[in-house]
Design a protein around this motif. Structure first.
Motif, PDB file in Angstrom:
ATOM      1  N   ALA A   1       0.825  -1.205   0.000  1.00 50.24           N
ATOM      2  CA  ALA A   1       0.000   0.000   0.000  1.00 50.24           C
ATOM      3  C   ALA A   1       0.860   1.256   0.000  1.00 50.24           C
ATOM      4  O   ALA A   1       0.466   2.292  -0.530  1.00 50.24           O
ATOM      5  CB  ALA A   1      -0.920  -0.002   1.219  1.00 50.24           C
ATOM      6  N   ARG A   2       2.060   1.170   0.630  1.00 51.49           N
ATOM      7  CA  ARG A   2       2.922   2.343   0.695  1.00 51.49           C
ATOM      8  C   ARG A   2       3.692   2.561  -0.610  1.00 51.49           C
ATOM      9  O   ARG A   2       4.243   3.615  -0.850  1.00 51.49           O
ATOM     10  CB  ARG A   2       3.917   2.211   1.854  1.00 51.49           C
ATOM     11  N   THR A   3       3.783   1.529  -1.478  1.00 52.43           N
ATOM     12  CA  THR A   3       4.569   1.618  -2.706  1.00 52.43           C
ATOM     13  C   THR A   3       3.705   2.118  -3.849  1.00 52.43           C
ATOM     14  O   THR A   3       2.682   1.511  -4.148  1.00 52.43           O
ATOM     15  CB  THR A   3       5.143   0.228  -3.087  1.00 52.43           C
ATOM     16  N   PRO A   4       4.038   3.258  -4.470  1.00 50.35           N
ATOM     17  CA  PRO A   4       3.231   3.773  -5.569  1.00 50.35           C
ATOM     18  C   PRO A   4       3.162   2.764  -6.705  1.00 50.35           C
ATOM     19  O   PRO A   4       4.139   2.074  -7.010  1.00 50.35           O
ATOM     20  CB  PRO A   4       3.982   5.043  -6.000  1.00 50.35           C
ATOM     21  N   ALA A   5       1.982   2.678  -7.325  1.00 49.20           N
ATOM     22  CA  ALA A   5       1.800   1.723  -8.429  1.00 49.20           C
ATOM     23  C   ALA A   5       2.354   2.319  -9.712  1.00 49.20           C
ATOM     24  O   ALA A   5       2.481   3.519  -9.872  1.00 49.20           O
ATOM     25  CB  ALA A   5       0.324   1.409  -8.585  1.00 49.20           C
ATOM     26  N   GLY A   6       2.645   1.461 -10.647  1.00 52.61           N
ATOM     27  CA  GLY A   6       3.070   1.900 -11.972  1.00 52.61           C
ATOM     28  C   GLY A   6       4.569   2.114 -12.061  1.00 52.61           C
ATOM     29  O   GLY A   6       5.291   2.078 -11.071  1.00 52.61           O
ATOM     30  N   SER A   7       5.037   2.351 -13.279  1.00 48.15           N
ATOM     31  CA  SER A   7       6.470   2.536 -13.488  1.00 48.15           C
ATOM     32  C   SER A   7       6.905   3.936 -13.075  1.00 48.15           C
ATOM     33  O   SER A   7       6.094   4.844 -12.889  1.00 48.15           O
ATOM     34  CB  SER A   7       6.794   2.309 -14.971  1.00 48.15           C
ATOM     35  N   LEU A   8       8.224   4.118 -12.952  1.00 48.49           N
ATOM     36  CA  LEU A   8       8.781   5.405 -12.564  1.00 48.49           C
ATOM     37  C   LEU A   8       8.362   6.507 -13.539  1.00 48.49           C
ATOM     38  O   LEU A   8       8.122   7.649 -13.148  1.00 48.49           O
ATOM     39  CB  LEU A   8      10.310   5.286 -12.513  1.00 48.49           C
ATOM     40  N   ALA A   9       8.270   6.175 -14.823  1.00 47.36           N
ATOM     41  CA  ALA A   9       7.898   7.168 -15.827  1.00 47.36           C
ATOM     42  C   ALA A   9       6.518   7.746 -15.574  1.00 47.36           C
ATOM     43  O   ALA A   9       6.238   8.886 -15.950  1.00 47.36           O
ATOM     44  CB  ALA A   9       7.953   6.539 -17.217  1.00 47.36           C
ATOM     45  N   HIS A  10       5.631   6.973 -14.933  1.00 50.49           N
ATOM     46  CA  HIS A  10       4.289   7.465 -14.646  1.00 50.49           C
ATOM     47  C   HIS A  10       4.233   8.266 -13.345  1.00 50.49           C
ATOM     48  O   HIS A  10       3.275   9.002 -13.106  1.00 50.49           O
ATOM     49  CB  HIS A  10       3.303   6.294 -14.564  1.00 50.49           C
ATOM     50  N   ARG A  11       5.258   8.136 -12.494  1.00 55.02           N
ATOM     51  CA  ARG A  11       5.232   8.804 -11.195  1.00 55.02           C
ATOM     52  C   ARG A  11       6.080  10.069 -11.148  1.00 55.02           C
ATOM     53  O   ARG A  11       5.866  10.932 -10.319  1.00 55.02           O
ATOM     54  CB  ARG A  11       5.715   7.841 -10.097  1.00 55.02           C
ATOM     55  N   VAL A  12       7.053  10.171 -12.050  1.00 56.07           N
ATOM     56  CA  VAL A  12       7.967  11.314 -12.058  1.00 56.07           C
ATOM     57  C   VAL A  12       7.621  12.223 -13.233  1.00 56.07           C
ATOM     58  O   VAL A  12       7.459  11.751 -14.353  1.00 56.07           O
ATOM     59  CB  VAL A  12       9.428  10.828 -12.176  1.00 56.07           C
ATOM     60  N   PRO A  13       7.508  13.529 -13.004  1.00 56.77           N
ATOM     61  CA  PRO A  13       7.213  14.460 -14.102  1.00 56.77           C
ATOM     62  C   PRO A  13       8.267  14.367 -15.203  1.00 56.77           C
ATOM     63  O   PRO A  13       9.433  14.050 -14.950  1.00 56.77           O
ATOM     64  CB  PRO A  13       7.241  15.832 -13.418  1.00 56.77           C
ATOM     65  N   ASP A  14       7.842  14.699 -16.436  1.00 54.82           N
ATOM     66  CA  ASP A  14       8.799  14.626 -17.545  1.00 54.82           C
ATOM     67  C   ASP A  14       9.773  15.811 -17.488  1.00 54.82           C
ATOM     68  O   ASP A  14       9.575  16.789 -16.754  1.00 54.82           O
ATOM     69  CB  ASP A  14       8.082  14.554 -18.890  1.00 54.82           C
ATOM     70  N   LEU A  15      10.835  15.722 -18.294  1.00 50.27           N
ATOM     71  CA  LEU A  15      11.875  16.744 -18.252  1.00 50.27           C
ATOM     72  C   LEU A  15      11.345  18.127 -18.622  1.00 50.27           C
ATOM     73  O   LEU A  15      11.775  19.138 -18.067  1.00 50.27           O
ATOM     74  CB  LEU A  15      13.016  16.360 -19.202  1.00 50.27           C
TER      75      LEU A  15
END
Length: 311
Positions: A11-25
């Motif tokens: 539950a504490r771990t965000p779902a999805g890949s890093l690309a979906h959780r981190v804003p783009d450049l």
């Protein structure tokens, strides 16, 4: 570990890949510009986007992260405390991306600064010089090295990553290579004018050609491969030589008949230093091919050279 603990960690771990959780450049660069200029409009102008697009990108980033990043007012735009913290992280990410971009560009520049070509003898001697002159006009800063050998040696160079692009003349594509047909060629039987074949009026039969010792290229060459296939492997060597020029010189000197590419003997035929002997019912046509390792389509100067061969 209990199932309950495992469920809590999940539950504490965000779902999805890093690309979906981190804003783009692009979004991070915009946030840095807002922090530096204190104005969303100024940041938009610096990055070449409209102010509505910049506002939309900031709102999207705030939704993605779940925190407010920028306070907007008539006096300008100010980072929130969370925005200031995210900006510090963003700066490190953008700096790492700039280092990545510089490294990738250096790799591309290094690739584009050299071209290693491996070619079978006929192509190396009679076609490549013109192609390389044309390439030099397009890419004057690219250093080209040419490795000439038979078709088997060309394949070995490519598979050992000792060449970027190859050219062969055989009937088939060596294993492990992809290819494109770039031209066509024909082998012809030639002799010195003093040889009895130079005065014959009817074409040679396949059996007579197979029964006669010939000046030949070595096994592994495209020329030898085509001749062996045409005669069912019955070609008899009088002399085996490792270059087209050597075979031609031996034939001009009267050592015996030879089988050579039509490309290689134009001048000798025109000057009557050699005579072409017609042959009946023997197919001596072949394709000229560019080759490269399977799955590695030519890029940079290799791609440019390949396009010149089709001009």
């Amino acid at each position: 570990m209990s199932n309950t603990a495992g469920q809590e960690d999940s539950a504490r771990t965000p779902a999805g890949s890093l690309a979906h959780r981190v804003p783009d450049l692009g979004a991070l660069e915009l946030l840095l510009a807002v922090a530096r200029l204190g104005s969303l409009g100024g940041a938009a102008r610096e990055l070449g986007i409209t102010q509505p697009a910049a506002s939309s990108r900031i709102r999207s980033m705030e939704r993605q992260l779940g925190v407010a990043l920028v306070d907007r007012s008539p006096r300008g735009s100010r980072l929130t405390d969370a925005g200031a913290l995210v900006t510090d992280w963003a700066r490190r990410i953008v700096e790492a991306a700039e280092a990545f971009d510089a490294g990738a560009q250096a790799l591309k520049d290094r690739r584009d600064s050299r071209l290693r070509v491996a070619a079978s003898m006929t192509i190396a001697e009679y076609l490549l010089p013109g192609w390389l002159l044309a390439l030099r006009a397009q890419r004057p800063d690219t250093a080209v090295s040419l490795l000439a050998g038979n078709s088997a040696a060309v394949a070995e160079r490519l598979l050992a990553d000792e060449a970027d692009l190859g050219f062969v003349e055989g009937l088939s594509v060596p294993s492990g290579l992809d290819s494109a047909v770039i031209g066509h060629d024909r082998l012809i039987v030639v002799t010195a004018p003093a040889h009895p074949w130079a005065r014959r009026r009817r074409p040679l039969a396949a059996g007579e050609l197979a029964a006669t010792p010939l000046i030949l290229r070595e096994r592994g060459s495209g020329t030898r491969q085509v001749l062996d296939a045409a005669l069912g492997g019955l070609a008899r060597p009088l002399i085996e030589l490792s270059s087209t020029t050597a075979v031609k010189a031996a034939a001009v000197g009267g050592a015996g008949p030879a089988v050579l590419s039509e490309l290689a003997v134009g001048e000798e035929l025109a000057m009557r230093r050699l005579v072409s002997v017609p042959v009946a019912d023997v197919s001596l046509a072949r394709d000229l091919r560019a080759v490269w390792p399977t799955g590695h389509r030519p890029a940079g100067p290799a791609r440019d050279l390949l396009s010149l061969t089709r001009g």
